[in-house]
Design a protein around this motif. Structure first.
Motif, PDB file in Angstrom:
ATOM      1  N   GLY A 109       0.478  -1.045   0.201  1.00 43.66           N
ATOM      2  CA  GLY A 109       0.283   0.284  -0.178  1.00 43.66           C
ATOM      3  C   GLY A 109       1.088   1.749  -0.178  1.00 43.66           C
ATOM      4  O   GLY A 109       0.393   2.285  -0.104  1.00 43.66           O
ATOM      5  N   THR A 110       1.990   1.414   0.158  1.00 45.73           N
ATOM      6  CA  THR A 110       2.723   2.253  -0.187  1.00 45.73           C
ATOM      7  C   THR A 110       3.308   3.363  -1.725  1.00 45.73           C
ATOM      8  O   THR A 110       4.094   3.904  -1.367  1.00 45.73           O
ATOM      9  CB  THR A 110       4.366   1.962   0.821  1.00 45.73           C
ATOM     10  N   GLY A 111       2.994   1.725  -2.984  1.00 44.56           N
ATOM     11  CA  GLY A 111       3.225   2.460  -3.987  1.00 44.56           C
ATOM     12  C   GLY A 111       4.413   1.519  -4.510  1.00 44.56           C
ATOM     13  O   GLY A 111       4.901   2.402  -5.897  1.00 44.56           O
ATOM     14  N   LYS A 112       4.806   0.321  -3.823  1.00 51.39           N
ATOM     15  CA  LYS A 112       5.556  -0.192  -5.555  1.00 51.39           C
ATOM     16  C   LYS A 112       5.427  -0.361  -6.374  1.00 51.39           C
ATOM     17  O   LYS A 112       5.584  -0.329  -7.558  1.00 51.39           O
ATOM     18  CB  LYS A 112       5.854  -1.474  -4.068  1.00 51.39           C
ATOM     19  N   THR A 113       4.008  -0.515  -6.895  1.00 52.97           N
ATOM     20  CA  THR A 113       3.209  -1.106  -7.522  1.00 52.97           C
ATOM     21  C   THR A 113       2.813   0.235  -9.029  1.00 52.97           C
ATOM     22  O   THR A 113       3.284  -0.293  -9.643  1.00 52.97           O
ATOM     23  CB  THR A 113       1.721  -2.623  -7.553  1.00 52.97           C
ATOM     24  N   PHE A 114       2.385   0.947  -7.589  1.00 49.26           N
ATOM     25  CA  PHE A 114       1.830   3.192  -8.626  1.00 49.26           C
ATOM     26  C   PHE A 114       3.841   2.833  -9.829  1.00 49.26           C
ATOM     27  O   PHE A 114       3.845   3.456 -10.619  1.00 49.26           O
ATOM     28  CB  PHE A 114       1.985   3.478  -7.563  1.00 49.26           C
TER      29      PHE A 114
HETATM   30  P1  ADP Z   1       1.790  -1.542  -3.180  1.00 48.38           P
HETATM   31  O1  ADP Z   1       2.287  -1.910  -4.607  1.00 48.38           O
HETATM   32  O2  ADP Z   1       3.761  -1.023  -1.850  1.00 48.38           O
HETATM   33  O3  ADP Z   1       0.951  -2.592  -2.144  1.00 48.38           O
HETATM   34  P2  ADP Z   1       0.029   0.498  -4.698  1.00 48.38           P
HETATM   35  O4  ADP Z   1       0.933   1.324  -5.634  1.00 48.38           O
HETATM   36  O5  ADP Z   1      -0.515  -0.549  -4.922  1.00 48.38           O
HETATM   37  O6  ADP Z   1       1.029  -0.209  -3.360  1.00 48.38           O
HETATM   38  O7  ADP Z   1      -0.694   1.784  -3.977  1.00 48.38           O
HETATM   39  C1  ADP Z   1      -2.077   1.879  -2.960  1.00 48.38           C
HETATM   40  C2  ADP Z   1      -2.340   3.195  -3.964  1.00 48.38           C
HETATM   41  O8  ADP Z   1      -1.855   3.901  -3.438  1.00 48.38           O
HETATM   42  C3  ADP Z   1      -2.699   2.520  -5.236  1.00 48.38           C
HETATM   43  O9  ADP Z   1      -4.372   3.032  -5.363  1.00 48.38           O
HETATM   44  C4  ADP Z   1      -2.123   3.787  -5.728  1.00 48.38           C
HETATM   45  O10 ADP Z   1      -2.614   4.276  -6.992  1.00 48.38           O
HETATM   46  C5  ADP Z   1      -1.661   4.732  -4.534  1.00 48.38           C
HETATM   47  N1  ADP Z   1      -0.428   6.114  -5.069  1.00 48.38           N
HETATM   48  C6  ADP Z   1       0.397   5.176  -4.427  1.00 48.38           C
HETATM   49  N2  ADP Z   1       1.678   6.204  -4.681  1.00 48.38           N
HETATM   50  C7  ADP Z   1       1.394   6.855  -5.291  1.00 48.38           C
HETATM   51  C8  ADP Z   1       1.689   8.351  -5.562  1.00 48.38           C
HETATM   52  N3  ADP Z   1       2.828   8.666  -5.739  1.00 48.38           N
HETATM   53  N4  ADP Z   1       0.986   8.951  -5.893  1.00 48.38           N
HETATM   54  C9  ADP Z   1      -0.079   8.534  -5.535  1.00 48.38           C
HETATM   55  N5  ADP Z   1      -1.162   8.150  -5.147  1.00 48.38           N
HETATM   56  C10 ADP Z   1      -0.560   6.691  -5.095  1.00 48.38           C
END
Ligand code: ADP
Length: 356
Positions: A109-114
């Motif tokens: 939930g911290t944005g790794k996939t983002f």
């Molecule tokens: P992880 O892969 O670490 O579990 P995600 O990439 O799925 O986390 O991110 C969780 C949520 O937060 C998603 O809805 C994503 O779009 C949003 N998010 C993450 N990083 C950002 C960012 N830098 N700016 C805007 N939204 C973000």
């Protein structure tokens, strides 16, 4: 001739920088507070220095501040463009024959996939990298001929799954890491799809992400508990002297680093979290052994590090994104991730900086 001179000058300068800074970089990226966190009254614990872009302070629960320094710190408002601008020099060095590994590490939930995959409107490092590699190889086409191919795989519970093969109607093919006759680590049988342009790449990436997410719904959100790897293989031929190169760029979205609560830990979940702990700590051990220039590098302790052996260490380039949440509710995990990232970089966290 001019190109060869420029290229050797670039390598010389690069080696000088390596002598000074080492070839492991750590970038920290903090996502914005989300709607639910704002609604629940969570405050942001992350403070950024407006005058520097490598500095971060975390407000602890006892009101003390912990100070961290990385090679770059991205603030919540920094977009995908800003992140890629800093990442570009590292990824494009694969065209100069370097092996490169990029990891996204952090709590789910911290944005790794983002950061790595992004969204269709806000594409991440993976797509932007391929776009840039096409652009650079085009601009060098009178001197070098490049061939780019892509593989996508997932490591879940120490098993490798090919994401470019749709396994929905058949049991997945068993893939293993094997040493080739040349002494490099390979994954025989892994699909390697040649790519020619950005359209082809986007379709291919979508296919891989889709195979991954289909598997994950069946196995209860498995995707946050598996490592997703995109491998770009670059074959280069120098049109002047005929020299050939083959290098790999790995773009890795790691499994969530969170510690699992004691109550939940049983059965399948226990096995999963043991495998994740094992592979993430093996990765940390390998990178910190490389950063401290220890002679024994423990690559064999996990499938992940074993597979990446030829792209970690030596003159390979490594970049880790440590992804964090700004929310006070995630403070414990945030500190764990930042401490882990500081350890792999061989830099210790310090007391709070003096206020200006
Ligand atoms: P992880 O892969 O670490 O579990 P995600 O990439 O799925 O986390 O991110 C969780 C949520 O937060 C998603 O809805 C994503 O779009 C949003 N998010 C993450 N990083 C950002 C960012 N830098 N700016 C805007 N939204 C973000």
């Amino acid at each position: 001739k001019q190109y060869l001179e420029e290229s050797s000058e670039r390598k010389r300068l690069y080696n000088e920088v390596i002598e000074l800074k080492g070839n492991i970089r750590v970038f920290c990226r903090c996502r914005p507070l989300n709607q639910a966190e704002i609604a629940n009254g969570c405050a942001s614990v992350a403070e950024f220095d407006p005058t520097q872009d490598n500095d971060l302070q975390i407000l602890s629960s006892d009101s003390s501040k912990k100070h961290f320094k990385f090679d770059h710190v991205f603030k919540p408002e920094d977009g995908q463009d800003t992140v890629f601008a800093q990442t570009k020099p590292i990824v494009t060095s694969v065209l100069d024959g370097f092996n490169v590994c990029i990891f996204a590490y952090g709590q789910t939930g911290t944005g790794k996939t983002f950061t790595m995959e992004g969204t269709p409107e806000n594409r991440g490092v993976n797509y932007r990298t391929l776009e840039e590699l096409f652009r650079c190889s085009e601009s060098k086409s009178h001197l070098m001929k490049f061939e780019l191919s892509v593989s996508m795989l997932e490591v879940y519970n120490e098993k490798i799954r090919d994401l470019l093969v749709d396994n929905s109607n058949q049991p997945p093919k068993k893939l293993e890491v094997k040493q080739s006759a040349e002494g490099t680590q390979e994954v025989p049988g892994l699909v390697e799809a040649q790519v020619y342009n950005t359209d082809g790449v986007w379709d291919l990436l979508k296919k891989g992400y889709c195979v991954r997410s289909v598997g994950s719904t069946a196995a209860n959100e498995q995707s946050s508990r598996s490592h997703c790897l995109l491998r770009v293989t670059v074959k280069g031929e120098n049109l002047i002297n005929g020299q050939r190169t083959r290098s790999h760029l790995w773009l890795v979205d790691l499994a969530g680093s969170e510690r699992v609560g004691k109550v939940e830990v049983e059965g399948e979940r226990l096995k999963e979290s043991q495998f994740i702990n094992k592979s993430l700590s093996a990765l940390g051990d390998v990178i910190s052994a490389l950063a401290s220039k220890t002679s024994h590098i423990p690559y064999r302790n996990s499938k992940l590090t074993h597979m990446l052996q030829n792209s970690l260490g030596g003159d390979c380039k490594t970049l880790m994104f440590v992804q964090i949440s700004p929310s006070s509710a995630d403070l414990g995990e945030t500190l764990c991730s930042l401490n882990f990232a500081s350890r792999v970089r061989g830099i210790e966290s310090g007391p709070a900086r003096k206020q200006a």
